[in-house]
Design an enzyme around this catalytic site. Structure first.
Site, PDB file in Angstrom:
ATOM      1  N   LYS A 197     -12.409  14.344 -25.458  1.00  0.00           N
ATOM      2  CA  LYS A 197     -10.974  14.589 -25.378  1.00  0.00           C
ATOM      3  C   LYS A 197     -10.451  13.847 -24.157  1.00  0.00           C
ATOM      4  O   LYS A 197     -10.715  14.224 -23.015  1.00  0.00           O
ATOM      5  CB  LYS A 197     -10.665  16.079 -25.285  1.00  0.00           C
ATOM      6  CG  LYS A 197      -9.176  16.356 -25.364  1.00  0.00           C
ATOM      7  CD  LYS A 197      -8.897  17.807 -25.674  1.00  0.00           C
ATOM      8  CE  LYS A 197      -7.430  18.045 -25.988  1.00  0.00           C
ATOM      9  NZ  LYS A 197      -6.534  17.758 -24.876  1.00  0.00           N
ATOM     10  N   GLU A 235      -8.623 -22.029 -16.788  1.00  0.00           N
ATOM     11  CA  GLU A 235      -8.368 -22.671 -18.071  1.00  0.00           C
ATOM     12  C   GLU A 235      -7.446 -21.788 -18.928  1.00  0.00           C
ATOM     13  O   GLU A 235      -6.508 -22.268 -19.569  1.00  0.00           O
ATOM     14  CB  GLU A 235      -9.717 -22.861 -18.779  1.00  0.00           C
ATOM     15  CG  GLU A 235      -9.686 -23.636 -20.067  1.00  0.00           C
ATOM     16  CD  GLU A 235      -9.313 -25.092 -19.877  1.00  0.00           C
ATOM     17  OE1 GLU A 235      -9.477 -25.597 -18.759  1.00  0.00           O
ATOM     18  OE2 GLU A 235      -8.835 -25.688 -20.858  1.00  0.00           O
TER      19      GLU A 235
HETATM   20  S1  IVH Z   1      -6.825  14.256 -32.384  1.00  0.00           S
HETATM   21  C1  IVH Z   1      -4.614  16.148 -35.525  1.00  0.00           C
HETATM   22  N1  IVH Z   1      -8.639  13.287 -30.778  1.00  0.00           N
HETATM   23  O1  IVH Z   1      -5.191  15.884 -27.335  1.00  0.00           O
HETATM   24  C2  IVH Z   1      -5.327  15.922 -34.283  1.00  0.00           C
HETATM   25  N2  IVH Z   1      -6.631  14.143 -29.822  1.00  0.00           N
HETATM   26  O2  IVH Z   1      -4.032  18.613 -28.023  1.00  0.00           O
HETATM   27  C3  IVH Z   1      -4.510  15.233 -33.293  1.00  0.00           C
HETATM   28  N3  IVH Z   1      -6.505  13.906 -27.397  1.00  0.00           N
HETATM   29  O3  IVH Z   1      -1.974  15.031 -28.417  1.00  0.00           O
HETATM   30  C4  IVH Z   1      -5.188  14.797 -32.086  1.00  0.00           C
HETATM   31  N4  IVH Z   1      -8.456  12.930 -27.130  1.00  0.00           N
HETATM   32  O4  IVH Z   1      -3.141  13.498 -26.727  1.00  0.00           O
HETATM   33  C5  IVH Z   1      -7.421  13.859 -30.869  1.00  0.00           C
HETATM   34  N5  IVH Z   1     -10.317  12.348 -29.466  1.00  0.00           N
HETATM   35  C6  IVH Z   1      -9.114  12.927 -29.575  1.00  0.00           C
HETATM   36  C7  IVH Z   1      -8.302  13.178 -28.449  1.00  0.00           C
HETATM   37  C8  IVH Z   1      -7.059  13.794 -28.613  1.00  0.00           C
HETATM   38  C9  IVH Z   1      -7.357  13.364 -26.532  1.00  0.00           C
HETATM   39  C10 IVH Z   1      -5.203  14.521 -27.036  1.00  0.00           C
HETATM   40  C11 IVH Z   1      -4.009  13.946 -27.744  1.00  0.00           C
HETATM   41  C12 IVH Z   1      -3.365  15.067 -28.468  1.00  0.00           C
HETATM   42  C13 IVH Z   1      -3.908  16.261 -27.749  1.00  0.00           C
HETATM   43  C14 IVH Z   1      -3.983  17.416 -28.710  1.00  0.00           C
END
Ligand code: IVH
Length: 665
Positions: A114, A34
């Site tokens: 992360k 559908e």
């Molecule tokens: S916050 C200001 N939260 O990690 C903070 N990053 O080393 C900016 N990443 O480029 C990032 N999980 O690709 C944040 N829960 C998460 C994340 C995350 C993966 C990665 C992201 C970033 C890198 C920073």
């Protein structure tokens, strides 16, 4: 409004809603056939009236013609990276720094996983997705908008009534491990080099100049941050991310607000335990000061904020030595070279084997018996050899030669046209038989508790069973013939086998182990067909008409059921009492072909019960009113949907009307 315009608007709204229900809520209310019909109708209308094509049309999800180069996008607010904490001391030091700077005794943190993918920014203007860009160097990224639009969990238009003028949502695009494995399997069969890990696969898929290729790659997205917000969306980081949820995003389920660093450390340990059970890769947790005012006070350094840190997990790479290389025969007969390693501890787990995939991979790595190697364990993926340290060779290393015959049954092997894998084509090869039974009994298949790999090997070696149907004929006296098999254990196993006869039909299909038919595909197929028998009678055209079923799955299904042995096996399973439960089938056709929308609060039924009743009677329940809606059932406090139904002249029923009609049959 012209008729075509109204129909296009209705279809866009309806299809986007189905998409949301399917991908975000995991609760579809429409069959795939559908959905496809409606998509085709929309495509046709948009072709005739391109002037009415909406920027949130689901037809954009299939990709656009290739670009020559990516253009660049300036991030209005730089996309920062994160400082790392590698152990407990470092995370405690982070907490101390923050408490000192803010003169506080403890801090509330928002903790997230992360994700190991790539960071992107989505800019929504007045609720519509305007640009999707990669992080790039943090200031300038690549414009990957057409590619982003193919990712089903990313809304093309935000949900809700009042929309801020601009919202920049940031998060991670990832590929789930099962999708990564399937992609690599397909690539190896087509002779393309495999991606080293899901992150590379996600990045490679998103940075495609041809977004139609991206559309075929299973990518997903979790939001965790933001850039420009033209109005405040909350006082804390957590609140803002919750707002993204109400906009129609899927939020990662492990996001937690935790008071004090001790709880953060516990969360880190819990996530290490959970890490290998998830179906996507994470390489640590991210700890963020939750209160936005405090974040602002702390400020940023040149590349990373002072208010956040990545608390990494222990390394998942180690060096070891290849003791030997064996040829292992899998469920489908594919012969895989496996490296036997000197055991080594990688991120808390002892690894003593790694897959070498196929001959091409051995060649690419230049792997020899005796080599020192770097190995990597990632999520639930089988450990892999990343690199051979050729500098450490001493000349005693020996090359591996692929066996000319099946190493288990001694029959001939074949290289199938267009595939890299070499296969043993003898369906009764004991190795294949054992692997098929192991797959059948596995937790996610028929879930036969207590029937482990060792026991299955014994059963086959002793000639007690030759295929999965034989399991259901086993008797206690057969089991007691095995060494060290106690009376009670034998009974438990037989009980578990008996119990497995009543799993759902989709599990049976998955358990049969057709190539390319994983759990998800099995579920899709068993929603479209009432039983495996019905499925066995289908053809390629019917199959490819189902949403998400491509030619590869269709071919695999058709060729599986073309083999009389497989039909016979299914028949024997049924005769021995495997009577699985159907996923869902209409019980009558009172509402056949009719589409319902429920709105407002129902009194006698829950919304879900009402929808199920419609489906049982052959109808469909959708959540938005369009020209295709037949009846709108209004409960108490019904709002805009009832008004819209009146405008479109759709028949409106009360809950009582509905119940009465449902009972007329
Ligand atoms: S916050 C200001 N939260 O990690 C903070 N990053 O080393 C900016 N990443 O480029 C990032 N999980 O690709 C944040 N829960 C998460 C994340 C995350 C993966 C990665 C992201 C970033 C890198 C920073």
């Amino acid at each position: 409004m012209s008729n075509a315009k109204a129909e296009i608007t209705g279809l866009v709204e309806e299809l986007n809603d189905h998409n949301y229900r399917y991908y975000i809520l995991d609760d579809p209310v429409i069959s795939d056939a559908e959905y496809d019909r409606k998509m085709r109708r929309l495509e046709e209308l948009e072709k005739q009236h391109p002037e009415f094509k909406s920027p949130d049309s689901p037809t954009l999800r299939v990709g656009a013609p290739p670009l020559k180069v990516f253009s660049t996008v300036e991030h209005a607010v730089p996309m920062l990276s994160l400082d790392n904490a590698l152990n407990k001391e470092e995370i405690i030091a982070f907490d101390e720094r923050i408490k000192r700077a803010l003169e506080k005794s403890h801090i509330e943190y928002c903790c997230e996983v992360k994700l190991d993918g790539l960071a992107i920014e989505l800019t929504y203007i007045n609720g519509y997705l305007e640009t999707g860009s990669t992080r790039g160097d943090g200031t300038t990224g690549e414009d990957v908008t057409p590619n982003i639009k193919t990712i089903p969990v990313i809304p093309l238009k935000l949900q809700g009534n009042s929309m801020p003028e601009r919202v920049d949502i940031r998060g991670e695009v990832i590929m789930r491990t099962p999708d990564f494995k399937a992609l690599n399997q397909k690539r190896s069969e087509q002779g393309d080099p495999p991606f080293a890990n899901p992150r590379n696969a996600a990045a490679g898929s998103l940075r495609q100049l041809d977004s139609r290729i991206t559309a075929q790659r299973a990518l997903t997205f979790f939001p965790y941050g933001y850039g420009v917000l033209s109005e405040s969306l909350g006082m804390t980081h957590f609140e803002i991310v919750q707002q993204f949820k109400s906009y129609g995003f899927k939020i990662n389920s492990f996001m937690r607000v935790l008071d004090g660093i001790d709880k953060v450390i516990d969360y880190h340990s819990e996530m290490i335990e959970l890490r290998n059970k998830l179906d996507y890769e994470i390489d640590g947790i991210v700890v963020k000061v939750n209160d936005l005012t405090l974040q602002k006070k702390l400020g940023i350094r040149s590349k990373s904020p002072r208010w956040a840190i990545a608390y990494k997990f222990p390394a998942q790479q180690e060096t070891t030595r290849i003791k030997d290389i064996l040829a292992q025969v899998g469920r489908t007969g594919a012969i895989t070279p496996v490296a036997i390693l000197e055991p080594v501890n990688v991120g808390g787990v002892t690894v003593s084997r790694a897959t070498l995939h196929n001959q091409d991979e051995i060649k690419r790595l230049d792997a020899k018996i005796g080599d020192r190697v770097i190995i990597q364990r990632a999520g639930d993926v089988i450990p892999q050899i990343v690199k051979v340290i050729t500098e450490l060779r001493d000349g005693t290393e020996k090359p591996f030669h692929f066996p000319p015959l099946c190493p288990v049954c001694g029959k001939k092997v074949e290289k199938i046209e267009g595939e890299v894998a070499i296969r043993c084509v003898n369906l009764s090869c004991p190795a294949q038989v054992k692997e098929r039974i192991k797959h059948f009994a596995a937790k996610r298949a028929m879930d036969i508790d207590g029937l482990g790999d060792k026991l299955i090997e014994q059963f086959v070696d002793q000639g007690l069973i030759n295929d999965v149907a034989d399991l259901y004929k086993l008797q206690k006296k057969d089991l007691l013939k095995l060494e060290r098999m106690a009376d009670k254990s034998a009974e438990n196993i037989l009980d578990a086998i008996q119990e497995s006869r009543h799993r759902t039909e989709d599990r049976l299909l998955y358990a049969l182990g057709l190539r390319f038919v994983g759990e998800h595909v099995a579920r899709i197929l068993l929603k479209a067909f009432s039983s495996v028998e019905e499925l066995s009678k289908t053809n390629k055209e019917e199959l490819t008409a189902i949403r998400e079923i491509g030619p590869q799955v269709a071919d695999s299904v058709v060729s599986f059921f073309e083999q009389p042995e497989n039909i016979k096996l299914l028949h024997r399973l049924r005769t021995y009492g495997v009577q699985t439960k159907q996923l869902h089938v209409p019980s009558d056709d009172t509402f056949s072909g009719k589409t319902f929308v429920f709105t407002g609060t129902l009194e006698q039924l829950s919304r879900k019960e009402a929808q199920e009743l419609v489906e049982q009677k052959g109808g469909r329940a959708t959540s938005s009113v369009s020209t295709n809606t037949d009846y709108v059932v209004v409960g108490a406090n019904a709002g805009s949907k009832a008004t819209k139904a009146r405008e479109l002249g759709i028949e409106i029923w009360s809950e009582n009307d509905f119940l009465q009609r449902a009972q007329q049959s």
